[in-house]
Write a protein that holds these residues in place. Structure first.
Motif, mmCIF file in Angstrom:
data_model
loop_
_atom_site.group_PDB
_atom_site.id
_atom_site.type_symbol
_atom_site.label_atom_id
_atom_site.label_comp_id
_atom_site.label_asym_id
_atom_site.label_seq_id
_atom_site.Cartn_x
_atom_site.Cartn_y
_atom_site.Cartn_z
ATOM 1 N N THR A 120 25.795 28.794 29.448
ATOM 2 C CA THR A 120 26.076 28.916 28.749
ATOM 3 C C THR A 120 26.864 27.801 28.852
ATOM 4 N N VAL A 121 27.433 26.128 29.355
ATOM 5 C CA VAL A 121 29.212 25.635 28.665
ATOM 6 C C VAL A 121 29.158 24.725 27.081
ATOM 7 N N GLN A 122 30.016 25.670 26.773
ATOM 8 C CA GLN A 122 30.706 25.263 25.869
ATOM 9 C C GLN A 122 31.417 23.850 25.702
ATOM 10 N N VAL A 123 31.825 22.240 25.691
ATOM 11 C CA VAL A 123 31.786 21.336 25.721
ATOM 12 C C VAL A 123 33.052 21.212 24.323
ATOM 13 N N ILE A 124 34.281 20.900 24.691
ATOM 14 C CA ILE A 124 35.331 21.197 23.550
ATOM 15 C C ILE A 124 36.325 20.541 23.774
ATOM 16 N N GLY A 125 37.392 19.824 22.611
ATOM 17 C CA GLY A 125 38.034 18.819 22.887
ATOM 18 C C GLY A 125 39.683 19.193 23.085
ATOM 19 N N PRO A 126 40.977 18.535 22.896
ATOM 20 C CA PRO A 126 42.092 19.457 23.139
ATOM 21 C C PRO A 126 42.665 19.078 22.006
ATOM 22 N N GLN A 127 41.535 18.553 20.923
ATOM 23 C CA GLN A 127 41.972 18.453 19.444
ATOM 24 C C GLN A 127 42.073 20.088 18.368
ATOM 25 N N SER A 128 40.026 20.480 19.404
ATOM 26 C CA SER A 128 40.539 22.007 18.480
ATOM 27 C C SER A 128 41.212 22.820 18.671
ATOM 28 N N PRO A 129 41.401 23.743 18.245
ATOM 29 C CA PRO A 129 42.462 24.746 18.406
ATOM 30 C C PRO A 129 42.362 25.829 19.554
ATOM 31 N N LEU A 130 40.716 25.843 19.943
ATOM 32 C CA LEU A 130 41.232 26.312 21.648
ATOM 33 C C LEU A 130 41.566 25.078 22.415
ATOM 34 N N GLY A 131 40.985 24.193 22.152
ATOM 35 C CA GLY A 131 41.433 23.137 24.001
ATOM 36 C C GLY A 131 42.622 22.925 23.631
ATOM 37 N N HIS A 132 43.663 23.133 22.492
ATOM 38 C CA HIS A 132 44.463 22.648 22.760
ATOM 39 C C HIS A 132 45.952 23.663 23.151
ATOM 40 N N SER A 133 45.356 25.201 22.753
ATOM 41 C CA SER A 133 45.905 26.344 23.386
ATOM 42 C C SER A 133 45.467 26.457 25.134
ATOM 43 N N LEU A 134 44.762 25.852 25.199
ATOM 44 C CA LEU A 134 44.742 25.640 26.461
ATOM 45 C C LEU A 134 45.174 25.085 27.921
ATOM 46 N N LEU A 135 45.468 24.189 27.205
ATOM 47 C CA LEU A 135 46.668 22.433 28.161
ATOM 48 C C LEU A 135 47.861 23.339 28.487
ATOM 49 N N GLY A 136 47.617 23.372 30.331
ATOM 50 C CA GLY A 136 48.451 23.409 31.097
ATOM 51 C C GLY A 136 48.796 24.633 30.944
ATOM 52 N N LYS A 137 47.970 25.823 30.451
ATOM 53 C CA LYS A 137 47.379 27.110 31.090
ATOM 54 C C LYS A 137 47.266 26.841 32.263
ATOM 55 N N GLN A 138 47.118 28.534 32.515
ATOM 56 C CA GLN A 138 46.726 29.126 34.527
ATOM 57 C C GLN A 138 46.020 29.872 34.269
ATOM 58 N N VAL A 139 45.335 30.644 35.413
ATOM 59 C CA VAL A 139 44.843 31.839 35.974
ATOM 60 C C VAL A 139 45.568 33.004 34.997
ATOM 61 N N GLY A 140 44.919 33.655 34.255
ATOM 62 C CA GLY A 140 45.714 34.919 34.311
ATOM 63 C C GLY A 140 46.099 35.119 32.979
ATOM 64 N N ASP A 141 46.546 33.936 32.214
ATOM 65 C CA ASP A 141 47.567 33.772 30.551
ATOM 66 C C ASP A 141 46.820 33.721 29.950
ATOM 67 N N GLU A 142 46.742 34.188 29.515
ATOM 68 C CA GLU A 142 46.051 34.703 27.646
ATOM 69 C C GLU A 142 46.366 33.212 26.745
#
Length: 160
Positions: A120-142
């Motif tokens: 299952t793949v959840q599609v999210i946008g950059p305005q969602s809280p999780l989407g916004h917090s993921l922008l610019g992150k790298q593998v290994g980041d939390e």
């Protein structure tokens, strides 16, 4: 997993949603303008209510049309560690109990679940809280996700 195939699934679902919204708007418009629904007195509001519904359905169709255009314009690229996570990224997250979830970060307005390769793949946008917090992150980041039940810490395991 193939991001382009996921993008095609999103586009197909949005096209289907747009057709349904346009059909609903047309049906409501026909109801609003039908001769049997002309108000006979001030308490006869069926035509007025149908016109409000038609307007709402038309706005919904327009919003879906815009989201569809944004998804069609999205250029899906390979992950660039210099930029970090951007639109079009396929992200695998893990929580503290090693439960994994897969996300596709795309333009806003297309929150949905898709299936690919038995996952299952959840599609999210950059305005969602999780989407916004993921922008610019790298593998290994939390990233920290605040939920009604508390705070959840998620680790970025893989980005494609």
């Amino acid at each position: 997993m193939h991001k382009q195939l996921l993008q095609q699934q999103v586009i197909a679902r949005l096209e289907q949603d747009m057709q349904q919204a346009e059909h609903a708007a047309m049906t409501a418009y026909e109801t609003a303008t039908h001769e049997e629904n002309i108000a006979e007195n001030k308490y006869d509001t069926l035509g007025l209510e149908a016109s409000y519904l038609a307007t709402g359905q038309a706005r919904r169709a327009a919003a879906i049309r815009q989201t569809l255009a944004n998804w069609k314009q999205l250029v899906v690229r390979a992950f660039d560690p210099q930029l970090g996570i951007q639109l079009g990224a396929l992200i695998e997250l893990s929580d503290d109990e090693d439960r994994r979830q897969c996300l596709l970060l795309g333009p806003d307005g297309a929150s949905m679940k898709l299936q690919q390769d038995g996952r299952t793949v959840q599609v999210i946008g950059p305005q969602s809280p999780l989407g916004h917090s993921l922008l610019g992150k790298q593998v290994g980041d939390e990233v920290t996700l605040r939920l009604a039940s508390g705070v959840q810490l998620l680790e970025i395991v893989r980005v494609g």
